[in-house]
Design a protein around this motif. Structure first.
Motif, PDB file in Angstrom:
ATOM      1  N   HIS A 102       5.989  -2.628   7.408  1.00  0.00           N
ATOM      2  CA  HIS A 102       6.927  -1.740   6.722  1.00  0.00           C
ATOM      3  C   HIS A 102       6.129  -0.718   5.925  1.00  0.00           C
ATOM      4  O   HIS A 102       5.817  -0.917   4.747  1.00  0.00           O
ATOM      5  N   HIS A 103       5.762   0.389   6.566  1.00  0.00           N
ATOM      6  CA  HIS A 103       4.887   1.359   5.946  1.00  0.00           C
ATOM      7  C   HIS A 103       5.535   2.067   4.767  1.00  0.00           C
ATOM      8  O   HIS A 103       4.857   2.660   3.934  1.00  0.00           O
ATOM      9  N   SER A 104       6.878   2.018   4.679  1.00  0.00           N
ATOM     10  CA  SER A 104       7.561   2.685   3.578  1.00  0.00           C
ATOM     11  C   SER A 104       7.665   1.799   2.341  1.00  0.00           C
ATOM     12  O   SER A 104       8.157   2.257   1.307  1.00  0.00           O
ATOM     13  N   TRP A 105       7.232   0.551   2.436  1.00  0.00           N
ATOM     14  CA  TRP A 105       7.353  -0.367   1.305  1.00  0.00           C
ATOM     15  C   TRP A 105       6.387   0.028   0.195  1.00  0.00           C
ATOM     16  O   TRP A 105       5.180   0.143   0.407  1.00  0.00           O
ATOM     17  N   THR A 106       6.914   0.221  -1.013  1.00  0.00           N
ATOM     18  CA  THR A 106       6.076   0.608  -2.154  1.00  0.00           C
ATOM     19  C   THR A 106       6.156  -0.415  -3.281  1.00  0.00           C
ATOM     20  O   THR A 106       5.622  -0.182  -4.368  1.00  0.00           O
TER      21      THR A 106
END
Length: 378
Positions: free
Chosen positions: A211-215
């Motif tokens: 999940h590359h958008s997970w911050t």
């Protein structure tokens, strides 16, 4: 399994109906746990890839009264019949329906039956509500909810209720999941936090590689994360629910910081496990009959065991190598309900069985002590 390390946070008994058994505002009859026992599924919602919410109401209009965090026990037609207890995940301020949120457990007969067969219109027998794991999140006390996996459900009920009744005064809700895709109620919690300034939400995931958008926070939940999320955590009352290893880790983490453990409450549900857990407190005490030992016969398995003074039928079953379904060991959840074929027992239950079931010869073996030789349908 339900474990509570301290007395109920509210110090209150479970709600009960008034003399007329009607709500004043609507005149709709209240759900009476002694008489009402059938729920009808009205809706099924997919929460994550392996979690569903099931929405129920009574056959005829009924208003439910429960504390957020309580649970109900369901009788499911699996392997003849099994009982499973599930937390009510819905708001206690919405009294005309009951919601449970269930994760599909590999090999778990109850959760798999619900996921595969429960649908709108289908009926199920239930008992309850039960349980003492609750708090008022609308008060002035500073609270911290910590959950993992499906342990989110009692916290969600408390949070939804507080937001329905009034804005939470000062509540921080921390939830741990395996991946961002496994966060139950993620969107709803974010919306509630946006609408209620007294509510703060923090998520942490074990891994987020896909999940590359997970911050958000990533990795195992630890004291460094908690200190960043909530520097004043030591000033709060903490409620924790999740898998046993997770809760053990939270307990140890808080103790190591010098946290006042009198302000820590926990509950975990593992109803239906082959080897049931126990309460931290002693089980309901049965009167000890000095010097008397009775024979307990289990009719289905053919086992016979000697039951010594003060020993419960559940303990006798385990002595015989039988592992019946059980959980609370205080006569509250109803999971261990069994038929007493013959003999007498002293049953000190906590509300997990109806009087009409007692009249039918059923007992809760976790809190029943033989008064004679007995036969039990196990």
């Amino acid at each position: 399994m339900m474990t509570q390390t301290n007395p109920p946070a509210t110090g209150q008994a479970a709600p009960s109906g008034d003399d007329e058994n009607f709500t004043e505002a609507t005149r709709i009859p209240l759900w009476d746990p002694e008489q009402d026992d059938v729920l009808v599924c009205r809706q099924v919602r997919q929460e994550t890839h392996d979690v569903k919410t099931f929405v129920f109401s009574a056959r005829e209009p009924r208003a439910f009264r429960f504390y957020p965090g309580q649970y109900m026990t369901f009788e499911l037609p699996v392997e003849g019949m099994v009982t499973r207890s599930y937390t009510i995940s819905g708001s206690a301020a919405r009294p005309y329906r009951i919601e449970i949120t269930v994760k599909r457990v590999p090999g778990g007969p109850g959760s798999n039956w619900l996921h595969d067969y429960m649908m709108p219109g289908k009926e199920v027998n239930v008992s309850g509500p039960f349980g003492e794991f609750t708090t008022d999140a609308t008060g002035e006390e500073k609270l911290l909810f910590i959950s993992a996996g499906s342990g989110i459900t009692p916290m969600m009920s408390m949070t939804r209720t507080a937001c329905d009744l009034s804005e939470p005064s000062d509540l921080c809700f921390v939830h741990a999941a395996r991946t961002p895709a496994d966060i139950i109620f993620r969107d709803e919690l974010s919306l509630l936090a946006a609408q209620n300034p007294g509510l703060r939400i923090a998520f942490t995931c074990s891994t987020a590689a896909a999940h590359h958008s997970w911050t958000g926070y990533t990795g195992r939940f630890n004291i460094q994360m908690l200190s960043l999320m909530l520097p004043d955590f030591k000033d709060r009352k903490v409620f924790c629910c999740g898998p046993a290893p997770f809760m053990e880790g939270v307990r140890n983490m808080l103790r190591d910081t010098g946290f006042d453990m009198e302000k820590y409450y926990e509950e975990s549900f593992d109803f239906g496990a082959e080897t049931a857990g126990t309460f931290d407190e002693d089980p309901v005490a049965a009167p000890e009959i000095s010097g008397q030992t009775f024979r307990v016969s289990f009719t289905k398995t053919g086992h016979v065991v000697e039951c010594g003074p003060g020993m419960t039928v559940l303990s006798a079953a385990r002595e015989a190598g039988i592992l019946p379904m059980s959980s609370c060991q205080r006569g509250i959840c109803g999971t261990c309900k069994s038929k007493l074929i013959s003999g007498e027992v002293d049953m000190q239950h906590g509300g997990g069985i109806r009087q009409r079931e007692i009249d039918q010869g059923k007992v809760l073996i976790c809190c029943s002590t033989p008064l004679s030789d007995i036969e039990v349908e196990l």
